[in-house]
Scaffold this active site. Structure first.
Site, short mmCIF file in Angstrom:
data_model
loop_
_atom_site.label_atom_id
_atom_site.label_comp_id
_atom_site.label_asym_id
_atom_site.label_seq_id
_atom_site.Cartn_x
_atom_site.Cartn_y
_atom_site.Cartn_z
N ASP A 1 65.92 -19.85 40.38
CA ASP A 1 66.47 -19.35 41.64
C ASP A 1 67.46 -20.36 42.20
OD1 ASP A 1 66.92 -17.82 43.90
OD2 ASP A 1 65.16 -18.58 44.95
N GLN B 1 67.70 -24.35 54.89
CA GLN B 1 68.68 -23.47 54.26
C GLN B 1 68.63 -22.08 54.89
OE1 GLN B 1 70.93 -24.26 51.76
NE2 GLN B 1 70.30 -26.37 52.04
N ARG C 1 58.11 -13.26 45.13
CA ARG C 1 56.99 -14.20 45.15
C ARG C 1 55.68 -13.47 44.92
NH1 ARG C 1 60.45 -16.98 49.11
NH2 ARG C 1 59.74 -15.68 50.84
N CYS D 1 72.18 -15.31 43.82
CA CYS D 1 72.45 -14.93 45.22
C CYS D 1 73.94 -15.00 45.52
CB CYS D 1 71.66 -15.81 46.19
SG CYS D 1 72.09 -17.56 46.12
#
Length: 391
Positions: free
Chosen positions: A295, A199, A211, A335
């Protein structure tokens, strides 16, 4: 490349003077439709005063993109100076034991349409516009000179290129493509990156700071990594001392890569890998998680999909929050470029209200410092995130 001049309509120079890198077709007076896409141009106010240099594509709504507001040549030296500046920034802001980062972030680094991600000894490029294509040879030469990579690989595709009238391109621009995944380090942890098929350009570099945040929050907690892709959040949760990590992902190849990334970072933390649709998993979820990471891929890919995407984001948070225990942390992201930060907050708040969940907003989250954006170009902010706590 022959230089041309475009003039803006009266009163349309202000965004350029304030630093916005895009000029829409409606702001330009008499744009020659015969100018080739990617032609470099001088950009002037209606009275002929110099404003900037950039490139044009008469067939696009964003008809011109600004490269510099200094009257200077756009050549190999210009590209080299931009990359030098970008590299110096990354060296200043990257955490230790990290060899994967975004080197160029388009408008945020003064090179609209050009993306460059570094994965150890491999660099992956994206060229999104005709003007960026014209600068690419100088960029590749600069990267070879500054970084001496084993491979410069290009992955240029997507809606922006189609709007520019450009075909997709994927292939080696310099060097030799690695025979297998590239191994990278991020904050001392190891990951495999498929630069050819993964991706984006192979890895979600923009989530590094988030993270790291998860690693701080995970100690002694059970963690759900929804839409886990290659398992990077899962690995960081384990490194932070989570007692159990559940990774949910619908793509079997991605889940396999996540397991291999987990194995690169030895841990005794209990792990479970679930191959299923995340929305379906959340509807049936019984286990209370101390930390949830949401996410998803872009749920709003085009502006006219916004209403449908809002409903999807709302459903996602309704299902996640309905069983969230007291004191649970939620790291949630969008996103989708067409989903504003304010709208995202509104959607999450609405979902929490629907299920009677009292939620605190602890922090706004976003991409790391190697993904800079210009304050004059708010459109450059695509990753929006929230750190929430259930009260």
């Amino acid at each position: 490349m022959d230089e041309a001049t475009i003039r803006l309509k009266p009163g349309k120079q202000r965004p350029v003077l304030q630093g916005h890198p895009w000029i829409f077709s409606g702001a330009i007076d008499r744009l020659d439709p015969n100018l080739a896409a990617g032609t470099q141009v001088r950009i002037c106010a209606s009275d002929g005063t110099f404003l900037a240099r950039g490139y044009v594509n008469p067939k696009c709504v964003i008809a011109a993109r600004v490269l510099t507001r200094v009257d200077e040549p756009i050549d190999a030296g210009f590209v080299r100076a931009r990359v030098d500046t970008a590299l110096a920034l990354r060296r200043a802001v990257l955490p230790p034991e990290t060899d994967a980062f975004r080197l160029l972030n388009g408008e945020g680094d003064g090179l609209p349409g050009l993306i460059a991600d570094v994965y150890g000894n491999t660099v992956v490029l994206q060229s999104l516009t005709a003007g960026a294509d014209a600068l690419r040879p100088d960029l590749v030469a600069t990267l070879q000179s500054l970084l001496s990579p084993e491979c410069v690989y290009e992955r240029s595709a997507g809606a922006v290129r189609r709007e520019e009238g450009l075909a997709s391109f994927e292939g080696v621009r310099a060097g030799t493509l690695p025979a297998s995944e590239v191994r990278i380090r991020e904050c001392g942890l190891q990951f495999l990156v498929d630069v050819e098929h993964g991706q984006k350009t192979g890895f979600f570099l923009d989530q590094r700071d988030n993270r790291r945040l998860l690693r701080e929050l995970a100690r002694g907690r059970t963690v759900l990594n929804a839409f886990s892709y290659s398992g990077a959040f899962s690995v960081f949760a384990a490194a932070g001392g989570a007692v159990r990590v559940v990774s949910v992902e619908s793509s079997l190849p991605a889940l396999d890569l996540a397991r291999r990334n987990w194995s690169l970072n030895p841990t005794s933390v209990d792990a479970e890998w679930i191959a299923t649709d995340v929305f379906e998993y959340l509807r049936q979820m019984q286990e209370p998680f101390g930390v949830m990471v949401l996410d998803p891929p872009a749920l709003v890919k085009r502006r006219h999909d916004l209403d449908r995407g809002v409903r999807a984001y709302r459903d996602l948070h309704v299902q996640a929050l309905r069983r969230a225990p007291k004191d649970a942390f939620v790291l949630t992201f969008s996103c989708s470029q067409h989903m504003s930060r304010d709208l995202f907050v509104k959607v999450v708040h609405g979902a929490a209200a629907d299920v009677g969940c009292d939620v605190q907003l602890l922090r706004h989250l976003g991409a790391g410092a190697d993904h800079p954006m210009s304050l004059a170009h708010p459109e450059g902010e695509y990753l929006k995130g929230l750190l929430l706590r259930v009260r």
